[in-house]
Design a protein around this motif. Structure first.
Motif, PDB file in Angstrom:
ATOM      1  N   THR A  85      45.672 -20.796 -51.688  1.00  0.00           N
ATOM      2  CA  THR A  85      44.691 -21.214 -51.440  1.00  0.00           C
ATOM      3  C   THR A  85      43.706 -20.419 -51.440  1.00  0.00           C
ATOM      4  OG1 THR A  85      45.576 -22.095 -49.984  1.00  0.00           O
ATOM      5  CG2 THR A  85      43.943 -22.920 -49.627  1.00  0.00           C
ATOM      6  N   VAL A  86      43.108 -19.112 -50.580  1.00  0.00           N
ATOM      7  CA  VAL A  86      41.692 -18.454 -51.013  1.00  0.00           C
ATOM      8  C   VAL A  86      41.979 -18.564 -51.788  1.00  0.00           C
ATOM      9  CG1 VAL A  86      40.573 -16.281 -50.478  1.00  0.00           C
ATOM     10  CG2 VAL A  86      42.608 -17.249 -48.823  1.00  0.00           C
ATOM     11  N   LEU A  87      41.711 -17.485 -52.948  1.00  0.00           N
ATOM     12  CA  LEU A  87      41.900 -17.613 -54.533  1.00  0.00           C
ATOM     13  C   LEU A  87      40.903 -18.707 -55.229  1.00  0.00           C
ATOM     14  CD1 LEU A  87      44.862 -14.468 -55.593  1.00  0.00           C
ATOM     15  CD2 LEU A  87      41.694 -13.973 -55.001  1.00  0.00           C
ATOM     16  N   GLY A  88      41.926 -19.642 -55.329  1.00  0.00           N
ATOM     17  CA  GLY A  88      41.529 -21.271 -55.921  1.00  0.00           C
ATOM     18  C   GLY A  88      40.189 -21.304 -55.041  1.00  0.00           C
ATOM     19  N   THR A  89      40.562 -21.871 -54.080  1.00  0.00           N
ATOM     20  CA  THR A  89      39.274 -22.114 -53.380  1.00  0.00           C
ATOM     21  C   THR A  89      37.624 -21.048 -54.074  1.00  0.00           C
ATOM     22  OG1 THR A  89      40.063 -23.176 -51.489  1.00  0.00           O
ATOM     23  CG2 THR A  89      38.062 -22.624 -51.669  1.00  0.00           C
ATOM     24  N   MET A  90      37.815 -19.726 -54.055  1.00  0.00           N
ATOM     25  CA  MET A  90      36.817 -19.226 -54.486  1.00  0.00           C
ATOM     26  C   MET A  90      36.745 -19.673 -55.796  1.00  0.00           C
ATOM     27  SD  MET A  90      37.769 -15.069 -52.504  1.00  0.00           S
ATOM     28  CE  MET A  90      36.072 -14.406 -52.917  1.00  0.00           C
ATOM     29  N   LEU A 153      54.646 -13.350 -56.497  1.00  0.00           N
ATOM     30  CA  LEU A 153      53.555 -12.261 -57.677  1.00  0.00           C
ATOM     31  C   LEU A 153      53.414 -13.464 -58.575  1.00  0.00           C
ATOM     32  CD1 LEU A 153      53.351  -8.554 -58.395  1.00  0.00           C
ATOM     33  CD2 LEU A 153      51.860  -9.925 -57.298  1.00  0.00           C
ATOM     34  N   SER A 154      54.723 -14.300 -59.374  1.00  0.00           N
ATOM     35  CA  SER A 154      54.543 -14.853 -61.084  1.00  0.00           C
ATOM     36  C   SER A 154      53.789 -16.305 -60.131  1.00  0.00           C
ATOM     37  CB  SER A 154      56.166 -15.348 -60.841  1.00  0.00           C
ATOM     38  OG  SER A 154      56.480 -14.189 -61.306  1.00  0.00           O
ATOM     39  N   HIS A 155      54.249 -17.006 -58.319  1.00  0.00           N
ATOM     40  CA  HIS A 155      54.070 -18.005 -57.671  1.00  0.00           C
ATOM     41  C   HIS A 155      52.609 -18.267 -57.946  1.00  0.00           C
ATOM     42  CE1 HIS A 155      58.521 -20.082 -57.026  1.00  0.00           C
ATOM     43  NE2 HIS A 155      58.710 -19.433 -58.048  1.00  0.00           N
ATOM     44  N   ILE A 156      51.826 -17.072 -56.876  1.00  0.00           N
ATOM     45  CA  ILE A 156      50.623 -16.569 -57.518  1.00  0.00           C
ATOM     46  C   ILE A 156      49.334 -17.702 -58.506  1.00  0.00           C
ATOM     47  CG2 ILE A 156      48.741 -15.513 -56.003  1.00  0.00           C
ATOM     48  CD1 ILE A 156      50.347 -14.202 -54.636  1.00  0.00           C
ATOM     49  N   ALA A 157      50.318 -17.245 -59.289  1.00  0.00           N
ATOM     50  CA  ALA A 157      49.332 -16.307 -60.995  1.00  0.00           C
ATOM     51  C   ALA A 157      49.787 -17.938 -61.365  1.00  0.00           C
ATOM     52  CB  ALA A 157      50.189 -15.852 -62.005  1.00  0.00           C
ATOM     53  N   PHE A 158      50.965 -19.027 -60.654  1.00  0.00           N
ATOM     54  CA  PHE A 158      50.307 -20.440 -61.176  1.00  0.00           C
ATOM     55  C   PHE A 158      50.112 -21.442 -60.482  1.00  0.00           C
ATOM     56  CE2 PHE A 158      55.085 -20.273 -60.751  1.00  0.00           C
ATOM     57  CZ  PHE A 158      55.657 -21.570 -59.358  1.00  0.00           C
ATOM     58  N   ASN A 159      49.893 -21.202 -59.142  1.00  0.00           N
ATOM     59  CA  ASN A 159      49.072 -21.700 -58.176  1.00  0.00           C
ATOM     60  C   ASN A 159      47.749 -21.592 -57.553  1.00  0.00           C
ATOM     61  OD1 ASN A 159      51.230 -23.146 -56.760  1.00  0.00           O
ATOM     62  ND2 ASN A 159      52.059 -21.884 -55.636  1.00  0.00           N
ATOM     63  N   ILE A 160      46.708 -20.457 -58.241  1.00  0.00           N
ATOM     64  CA  ILE A 160      45.920 -20.714 -57.898  1.00  0.00           C
ATOM     65  C   ILE A 160      45.220 -21.665 -59.141  1.00  0.00           C
ATOM     66  CG2 ILE A 160      43.694 -19.115 -59.161  1.00  0.00           C
ATOM     67  CD1 ILE A 160      45.315 -16.611 -58.786  1.00  0.00           C
ATOM     68  N   SER A 161      45.629 -21.836 -60.099  1.00  0.00           N
ATOM     69  CA  SER A 161      45.114 -22.813 -60.671  1.00  0.00           C
ATOM     70  C   SER A 161      45.356 -24.186 -60.387  1.00  0.00           C
ATOM     71  CB  SER A 161      45.237 -23.001 -62.794  1.00  0.00           C
ATOM     72  OG  SER A 161      45.594 -21.289 -62.860  1.00  0.00           O
ATOM     73  N   PHE A 162      46.583 -24.617 -59.642  1.00  0.00           N
ATOM     74  CA  PHE A 162      46.781 -25.988 -58.880  1.00  0.00           C
ATOM     75  C   PHE A 162      45.553 -26.344 -58.065  1.00  0.00           C
ATOM     76  CE2 PHE A 162      50.651 -25.801 -61.267  1.00  0.00           C
ATOM     77  CZ  PHE A 162      51.018 -27.307 -61.494  1.00  0.00           C
ATOM     78  N   VAL A 163      45.145 -25.096 -56.784  1.00  0.00           N
ATOM     79  CA  VAL A 163      44.576 -24.936 -56.246  1.00  0.00           C
ATOM     80  C   VAL A 163      43.088 -25.575 -56.341  1.00  0.00           C
ATOM     81  CG1 VAL A 163      42.909 -23.857 -53.958  1.00  0.00           C
ATOM     82  CG2 VAL A 163      45.723 -23.617 -54.435  1.00  0.00           C
ATOM     83  N   ALA A 164      42.780 -24.424 -57.447  1.00  0.00           N
ATOM     84  CA  ALA A 164      41.198 -24.714 -58.086  1.00  0.00           C
ATOM     85  C   ALA A 164      40.537 -26.399 -58.618  1.00  0.00           C
ATOM     86  CB  ALA A 164      41.012 -23.733 -59.173  1.00  0.00           C
ATOM     87  N   ILE A 165      41.565 -26.682 -58.896  1.00  0.00           N
ATOM     88  CA  ILE A 165      41.350 -28.405 -60.305  1.00  0.00           C
ATOM     89  C   ILE A 165      41.068 -29.142 -58.518  1.00  0.00           C
ATOM     90  CG2 ILE A 165      43.751 -29.018 -60.183  1.00  0.00           C
ATOM     91  CD1 ILE A 165      43.463 -29.807 -63.073  1.00  0.00           C
ATOM     92  N   VAL A 166      42.241 -28.985 -58.225  1.00  0.00           N
ATOM     93  CA  VAL A 166      41.978 -29.657 -56.351  1.00  0.00           C
ATOM     94  C   VAL A 166      40.446 -29.492 -55.929  1.00  0.00           C
ATOM     95  CG1 VAL A 166      42.729 -30.953 -54.526  1.00  0.00           C
ATOM     96  CG2 VAL A 166      44.188 -29.883 -56.354  1.00  0.00           C
ATOM     97  N   VAL A 167      39.472 -28.214 -56.105  1.00  0.00           N
ATOM     98  CA  VAL A 167      39.442 -28.062 -54.675  1.00  0.00           C
ATOM     99  C   VAL A 167      37.943 -27.808 -55.724  1.00  0.00           C
ATOM    100  CG1 VAL A 167      37.867 -26.332 -53.543  1.00  0.00           C
ATOM    101  CG2 VAL A 167      40.059 -26.472 -53.398  1.00  0.00           C
TER     102      VAL A 167
END
Lengths: 282, 307
Positions: A85-90, A153-167
């Motif tokens: 969430t932090v990385l995706g928002t940034m 580490l793998s879950h963060i790798a795909f989750n950054i994108s999901f958060v980023a698209i919504v934000v």
């Protein structure tokens, strides 16, 4: 937007369309209802009906392996959601509010985890960790193993994108002139972000976090590739059970997993309602 | 002028007084660019390390050699793994995967278009929202469980079989067949087709259809010349979102197809977790990646902007 009278199909076509729509809903929901009903069936055979019982749910709650895997799932989901969430928002801020070289490359890289098939990403993560651990171990004499950390580490790798698209969607519809006004009034960059930008995008950040949580709790394929002994997540454990054959306990645990999924979906739908009500007040 | 926040406070009033405006703007834009890069840097670095580099490593592995003990050695580079794609065993898997993915896409499109059309042409906003929620729930529900549900339904002497017997159609025995996998794929990926189609149809200005009808276009002609062209971005997006994951499907075919009906996804998993032929598995992964990239390029070429 109202549909004009002549644009709308009339007569037989209209009833065909409506009937078709209800058949599609039946296709979606009847199998789920069947599973729900049979999870209370007294029969040991899956798909046979006998006097109702809660036996299978009791079995699920008493199964130590399931308890352990639920705990691993929750920890992975919790940490991967917070970090992504932090990385995706940034990422969303960097793409929506700044122009910089490499922006397009980053944009493309951020899209790829969303469309790549699970199996391919799973292979990538496995080969990467094995190769990286090989190199690190040979230099430092350490002994890294696949397990909780590689799953995280793998879950963060795909989750950054999901958060980023919504934000990003939220940022694109928010008003940048408010930020300019704050800047004109000599707010520092941090104050500007903290007091103006963040409150505006907060519903988007929360919706993104809920999405990341859902995706993390759902993942089977990638996790099963990078898991190690002692760190099995619930979906990976249930997948293993299904492969060994059907059992009423799987029905019960499946129903519970669906209930959690649906709770998360309703949570994010409620959030979206809050968002749309807010924007209609503006 | 960009709308980057925090651009202005860098300049004290004195500075603003001293320097010329164009130079000032260029300098502040440079600063904003540097800040944008710094804000992106943590995620950028993370995705390079944990996504881009793994991708390159898989590409490298697909040309590597497997020694007799099943360990991959990074030497004697060759294209054996790709050549195997043309051999009968793997070719039959490729054909089955391709046919099932295409069938899934076509069936999903045929089921979704009238459905999305029905959703988009409801007058009441509340009704449209409710119909949409009905699709969002399966879209975000646990995929493994949704596949298992089909497995239970199709099990021999299971609910579907019993229902068909009771109305005199006889036993249904399609567990562990290509048909079962196809049903599972359609069930799993149908929402991926409906949602982009609905998004495209909902944006259509229905006055255009009205105008076409006023000009004596038949209902069918108005659809073919107005609605269909306007909804095409949604059709393309939906087809890609269904075809790409169907082509890389693993869970669905593993649970519903059994060992006799492997798809590319099962072949890959088998190479990595059992046969220990990593170059072979990596090569097939690269093929799936190529399909994904071609799909994305088609999407952006045909005018789509965001997925």
């Amino acid at each position: 937007m109202s549909v004009q009278s002549t644009a709308r199909p009339r007569g037989g076509a209209r009833w065909l369309l409506a009937g078709h729509a209800w058949l599609v809903y039946a296709f979606f929901y009847i199998p789920i209802i069947v599973l729900f009903v049979y999870s209370f069936s007294g029969s040991r055979l899956v798909g046979q009906w006998e006097a109702p019982t809660l036996e299978w749910y009791r079995e699920v709650f008493e199964n130590d392996n399931i308890q352990r895997s639920v705990w691993v799932s929750v920890r992975v989901a919790f940490f991967s959601t917070i970090i992504s969430t932090v990385l995706g928002t940034m990422s969303a801020l960097a793409l929506e509010r700044f122009r910089w070289r490499g922006r397009r490359v980053f944009d493309a890289l951020l899209y790829m985890p969303l469309i790549i098939p699970d199996v391919t990403m799973a292979v990538m993560m496995l080969v990467f960790f094995v190769q990286a651990f090989d190199i690190i171990d040979s230099i430092f004499g350490t002994q890294f193993l696949l397990g909780f950390n590689t799953i995280l580490l793998s879950h963060i790798a795909f989750n950054i994108s999901f958060v980023a698209i919504v934000v990003r969607a939220r940022l694109a519809s928010s008003d940048p002139t408010l930020e300019e006004a704050a800047a004109d009034l000599y707010a520092s960059r941090w104050q500007c972000f903290r007091r103006v930008t963040l409150p505006q995008i907060m519903p988007g950040v929360l919706a993104g976090a809920l999405l990341a949580l859902t995706v993390s709790l759902d993942d089977v394929v990638i996790t099963s590739f990078v898991t190690g002994p002692g760190s099995t997540t619930l979906p990976v454990y249930v997948f293993g059970l299904i492969k060994r054959g059907l059992s009423p306990a799987i029905n019960a645990v499946s129903v519970l997993m669906l209930v959690v999924s649906m709770a998360l979906i309703f949570g994010s739908l409620l959030l979206q309602r809050v968002i749309s009500r807010e924007s209609s007040l503006d | 002028m960009t709308t980057d926040f925090g651009v202005v406070p860098d300049l004290t009033p004195e500075q603003e007084h001293e320097s010329g405006a164009p130079a000032l703007e260029a300098a502040s834009e440079r600063r904003a660019a540097r800040r944008g890069f710094l804000v992106a840097l943590p995620s950028f670095a993370y995705l390079v390390i944990f996504f881009a580099i793994p991708l390159v490593i898989v590409l490298v592995y697909s040309f590597a050699t497997r020694n007799p003990r099943g360990i991959t050695e990074l030497r004697d580079w060759n294209v054996e793994a790709y050549r195997a794609l043309a051999e009968p065993l793997l070719r039959s898997v490729l054909v089955r995967t391709l046919v099932l993915a295409l069938l899934t896409t076509v069936i999903c499109l045929a089921l979704s278009y009238p459905f999305a059309y029905y959703m988009a042409t409801r007058d009441s906003e509340v009704v449209r929202t409710l119909l949409l929620i009905g699709v969002m729930i399966p879209f975000w529900s646990n995929f493994l469980v949704r596949t298992y549900v089909i497995r239970v339904l199709l099990s021999s002497s299971g609910p579907l079989s019993e229902a068909s017997q009771s109305i005199g159609l006889g036993e249904v025995d399609i567990a562990f067949s290509n048909a079962a996998v196809l049903i599972g794929l359609v069930y799993g990926f149908l929402p991926f087709m409906i949602l982009p189609l609905y998004a495209a149809l909902e944006r259509i200005d229905w006055n255009l259809v009205e105008a076409a009808r006023d000009l004596y276009a038949s209902g069918w002609k108005a659809f073919r010349r107005v609605v269909w062209p306007l909804s095409r971005p949604g059709v393309v997006a939906g087809c890609i979102l269904v075809f790409v994951p169907s082509f890389g499907a693993y869970v669905t075919s593993d649970i519903l197809g059994g060992a006799k009906n492997p798809l590319f996804g099962n072949y890959i998993v088998n190479q990595f977790l059992q046969a220990r032929d990593w170059p072979a598995g990596a090569a097939v992964s690269v093929v799936i990646l190529a399909v994904m990239l071609i799909g994305t390029l088609v999407y952006f070429r045909t005018g789509g902007r965001t997925l």
